[in-house]
Every structure is written in structure tokens, then in C-alpha cells.
Design a protein around this motif. Sequence first.
Motif, mmCIF file in Angstrom:
data_model
loop_
_atom_site.group_PDB
_atom_site.id
_atom_site.type_symbol
_atom_site.label_atom_id
_atom_site.label_comp_id
_atom_site.label_asym_id
_atom_site.label_seq_id
_atom_site.Cartn_x
_atom_site.Cartn_y
_atom_site.Cartn_z
ATOM 1 N N ARG A 79 12.814 10.562 5.938
ATOM 2 C CA ARG A 79 12.013 11.711 5.532
ATOM 3 C C ARG A 79 11.046 11.386 4.419
ATOM 4 N NH1 ARG A 79 16.198 16.662 4.891
ATOM 5 N NH2 ARG A 79 16.657 16.969 7.090
ATOM 6 N N GLU A 80 11.136 10.168 3.873
ATOM 7 C CA GLU A 80 10.343 9.859 2.685
ATOM 8 C C GLU A 80 9.071 9.106 3.034
ATOM 9 O OE1 GLU A 80 13.341 7.657 0.590
ATOM 10 O OE2 GLU A 80 13.693 9.362 -0.758
ATOM 11 N N LYS A 81 8.058 9.329 2.198
ATOM 12 C CA LYS A 81 6.836 8.531 2.281
ATOM 13 C C LYS A 81 6.885 7.546 1.115
ATOM 14 C CE LYS A 81 1.814 9.102 2.310
ATOM 15 N NZ LYS A 81 0.741 10.055 1.980
ATOM 16 N N LEU A 82 6.899 6.277 1.439
ATOM 17 C CA LEU A 82 7.030 5.254 0.400
ATOM 18 C C LEU A 82 5.693 4.546 0.191
ATOM 19 C CD1 LEU A 82 10.452 3.702 1.497
ATOM 20 C CD2 LEU A 82 10.040 5.552 -0.135
ATOM 21 N N HIS A 83 5.427 4.200 -1.074
ATOM 22 C CA HIS A 83 4.173 3.542 -1.448
ATOM 23 C C HIS A 83 4.422 2.076 -1.779
ATOM 24 C CE1 HIS A 83 3.683 7.830 -2.131
ATOM 25 N NE2 HIS A 83 2.377 7.674 -2.023
ATOM 26 N N TYR A 84 3.562 1.219 -1.265
ATOM 27 C CA TYR A 84 3.710 -0.221 -1.478
ATOM 28 C C TYR A 84 2.413 -0.825 -1.997
ATOM 29 C CZ TYR A 84 8.002 0.101 1.171
ATOM 30 O OH TYR A 84 9.263 0.441 1.588
ATOM 31 N N LEU A 85 2.568 -1.775 -2.918
ATOM 32 C CA LEU A 85 1.424 -2.539 -3.389
ATOM 33 C C LEU A 85 0.926 -3.413 -2.236
ATOM 34 C CD1 LEU A 85 -0.044 -3.254 -6.055
ATOM 35 C CD2 LEU A 85 1.619 -5.070 -6.354
ATOM 36 N N ASN A 86 -0.364 -3.375 -1.967
ATOM 37 C CA ASN A 86 -0.922 -4.192 -0.888
ATOM 38 C C ASN A 86 -1.870 -5.230 -1.480
ATOM 39 O OD1 ASN A 86 -1.386 -4.951 1.811
ATOM 40 N ND2 ASN A 86 -3.308 -3.817 1.806
ATOM 41 N N PRO A 87 -1.422 -6.470 -1.640
ATOM 42 C CA PRO A 87 -2.251 -7.465 -2.322
ATOM 43 C C PRO A 87 -3.292 -8.128 -1.423
ATOM 44 C CG PRO A 87 -0.160 -8.430 -1.764
ATOM 45 C CD PRO A 87 -0.129 -7.020 -1.226
ATOM 46 N N VAL A 88 -3.384 -7.681 -0.157
ATOM 47 C CA VAL A 88 -4.271 -8.374 0.787
ATOM 48 C C VAL A 88 -5.736 -8.390 0.310
ATOM 49 C CG1 VAL A 88 -5.162 -8.350 3.154
ATOM 50 C CG2 VAL A 88 -2.728 -8.061 2.745
ATOM 51 N N PRO A 89 -6.316 -7.244 -0.159
ATOM 52 C CA PRO A 89 -7.718 -7.305 -0.614
ATOM 53 C C PRO A 89 -7.906 -8.230 -1.819
ATOM 54 C CG PRO A 89 -7.034 -5.025 -0.311
ATOM 55 C CD PRO A 89 -5.799 -5.865 -0.201
ATOM 56 N N ILE A 90 -6.900 -8.281 -2.706
ATOM 57 C CA ILE A 90 -7.016 -9.161 -3.873
ATOM 58 C C ILE A 90 -6.947 -10.622 -3.424
ATOM 59 C CG2 ILE A 90 -5.891 -9.818 -6.052
ATOM 60 C CD1 ILE A 90 -5.072 -6.796 -6.248
ATOM 61 N N HIS A 91 -6.090 -10.867 -2.428
ATOM 62 C CA HIS A 91 -6.021 -12.210 -1.843
ATOM 63 C C HIS A 91 -7.390 -12.612 -1.272
ATOM 64 C CE1 HIS A 91 -4.188 -15.608 0.299
ATOM 65 N NE2 HIS A 91 -5.023 -15.285 1.272
ATOM 66 N N GLN A 92 -8.054 -11.635 -0.609
ATOM 67 C CA GLN A 92 -9.359 -11.943 -0.005
ATOM 68 C C GLN A 92 -10.422 -12.219 -1.067
ATOM 69 O OE1 GLN A 92 -9.467 -8.445 2.420
ATOM 70 N NE2 GLN A 92 -8.718 -9.510 4.221
ATOM 71 N N ILE A 93 -10.328 -11.501 -2.207
ATOM 72 C CA ILE A 93 -11.253 -11.772 -3.308
ATOM 73 C C ILE A 93 -11.030 -13.201 -3.805
ATOM 74 C CG2 ILE A 93 -11.773 -11.187 -5.720
ATOM 75 C CD1 ILE A 93 -11.131 -8.225 -4.893
ATOM 76 N N GLY A 94 -9.759 -13.577 -3.902
ATOM 77 C CA GLY A 94 -9.427 -14.947 -4.317
ATOM 78 C C GLY A 94 -9.997 -15.981 -3.363
ATOM 79 N N GLU A 95 -9.839 -15.711 -2.061
ATOM 80 C CA GLU A 95 -10.365 -16.633 -1.057
ATOM 81 C C GLU A 95 -11.874 -16.808 -1.190
ATOM 82 O OE1 GLU A 95 -8.748 -18.462 1.569
ATOM 83 O OE2 GLU A 95 -7.291 -18.015 0.002
ATOM 84 N N ARG A 96 -12.541 -15.714 -1.594
ATOM 85 C CA ARG A 96 -14.002 -15.754 -1.645
ATOM 86 C C ARG A 96 -14.509 -16.601 -2.810
ATOM 87 N NH1 ARG A 96 -17.933 -10.486 -1.223
ATOM 88 N NH2 ARG A 96 -19.779 -11.402 -2.159
ATOM 89 N N TRP A 97 -13.841 -16.498 -3.959
ATOM 90 C CA TRP A 97 -14.401 -17.158 -5.141
ATOM 91 C C TRP A 97 -13.593 -18.333 -5.692
ATOM 92 C CZ3 TRP A 97 -15.407 -11.573 -5.641
ATOM 93 C CH2 TRP A 97 -16.757 -11.277 -5.417
ATOM 94 N N ILE A 98 -12.405 -18.501 -5.179
ATOM 95 C CA ILE A 98 -11.610 -19.615 -5.700
ATOM 96 C C ILE A 98 -11.623 -20.731 -4.668
ATOM 97 C CG2 ILE A 98 -9.348 -20.352 -6.514
ATOM 98 C CD1 ILE A 98 -8.834 -17.420 -7.276
ATOM 99 N N LYS A 99 -12.119 -21.874 -5.077
ATOM 100 C CA LYS A 99 -12.175 -22.986 -4.134
ATOM 101 C C LYS A 99 -10.768 -23.530 -3.926
ATOM 102 C CE LYS A 99 -16.864 -24.540 -4.916
ATOM 103 N NZ LYS A 99 -17.428 -24.809 -6.239
#
Lengths: 107, 174
Positions: A65-85
Motif C-alpha cells: 500500500r505504500e509509495k516508496l521514494h528512492y534516490l536515482n543516481p543515473v542522471p548524476i552518473h551521466q553527468i560524470g560520463e560527460r565530463w569525466i574522462k
Amino acid sequence: MSAMDEVFKALADASRRSLLDRLHAENGQTLNELCEGLEMTRQAVTKHLAILEDANLITTIRHGREKLHYLNPVPIHQIGERWIKKFERSKLAALSELKRQLEKRDE
Amino acid sequence: MSKPQFDQFKPLTVYTIYIASTPERVWEALTNAEFSRKYFSGFAVEMEPRLGGAFIIRAPDGSNHITGEVLEHDPPNRLTVSWNVNWPDLVEKLGTTLVTYEIAQAGEAVRLTMSERHDRPLSDDILSGGRTGWPAILSGLKSLLETGKAPQIKMAPPVKMLEALKAMGIKVPS
């Protein structure tokens, strides 16, 4: 607005970052749990969570019955991929481990 | 295994990614060895596409890294498999892991949500392996579907997870 604009806009707010910190400390919380001990109203928390979810920084899932919230690091991972060699990654990991160890020693 | 009581399994890690693709192509990329080798560090997903079918992830050296069973099979929208790492005593000590993929059209993109569920609380150290691996795997899958190429991401071994497993008496490969 591009997906990455939404990520930076969502992160540019201390209340929203503190909600992410709370999920980082304990993943999978309900709205009630997230509101506990906060100075914000429930309405404000709901609004911030919606902005974070639109930016894909959190994701929600139904569990019984509950709605649970989770941290989703995928966009931050993508930012890392873009600028971190690639070759910088292991050095950065070593540096953040060093920082962690040194700060632990100070506690 | 018999079908587990899903309600007893709590999601401990959940990730969502948006991919410019179709649900059918995302489903194929998740369940097809030729695709998975490209975004999953050479690991091959081998799945019998039916309820109760076998689900295996084969390491590049040919060994079975993950063994499981298809528990929900609703292509191209929902797939649940048991996802057990084949290390001695691991399943006995950590319990079965369930992985669910939910795939839904979201405007011109597809929303893919992966949830990892467990029947008992597990420490962040134990979960750190998956939490390091999944964002890289999902980003790789997205790149592959959108650009035809997946970056080869070199991942460091999940040191904290391996130490935590050792502390529980689980033998991990050296």
C-alpha cells in the motif's frame, strides 16, 4: 528544458538536496518518513519531491500500500560520463577515498 | 523455485532511466545475449522467454555468474527474474534477489525502471556492488540503443561488498 537543465535546476535548492541526503542515508522512504523532523510543510516536501522526480533524481515505486521514494543516481552518473574522462576515474576514486579516510580519522 | 511472495520482498535499490527507443527494443536489449555483452562488460544474458524459464548471466569466461528463473513475463512491459550470484553460500546467507524491469512509453521516450528486491534487510555495504554496477549498466544500455555504441566502462571491483561478504563467511572469488 533539456533533461540536464532539469537536473541542475532541481539540485540548485538546499531543501531538495537535503531530501536527497535523507534518501542517501536511508533509501526507500514513504512521504511520512521523509517529512519527519523537517521544518518544511508536507505540501512543500511533496512539491520538492515532484521536482526531483521530474528531473529523474528520485524514482518511486509501489510496495503493497505504500509509495516508496528512492534516490536515482543515473542522471548524476551521466553527468560524470560527460565530463569525466575515463583515465581520470581511478584517480578521482583514489582521491575521494583518501578524503574519506582522512575525515574519518578526524571524527 | 516456487513463486515467491512478492510482497515479502522489499525494493532496496530502484533506478529509472529514459531511453529514446521503443519498449520492444528495450526488452530485447535486456534479454538478449548479443546486446547485453555490449553494455554489460561482456556478460551474456541467456533467458528462456517464458514464465518459469531459466535466466542465466554468463561471464565472459563462460561460467554462470547469475542463475535465476523467470517469475513474471509480460513482454515488452514487465519482467521479473530471480537473480542469484553463484558464489558458495551466498543465496543461503543473503536470500534470493529479485530483479524487476518495468518498461513504459513516456512521450517519445521509454521509461525503464529497474528494482532490486530482497526478503530481508541488507547492509549498504552488501548493496554497494549493485549500486555501483547498475547505473553504469543502464547508461550503457541507453547509449547502445540511442547511438549504436556502448562505452566500455571499466569498473573497479566492489571492495566494500566483497569485504562485507567475506565477513559473513561467504567465499568470494579472488
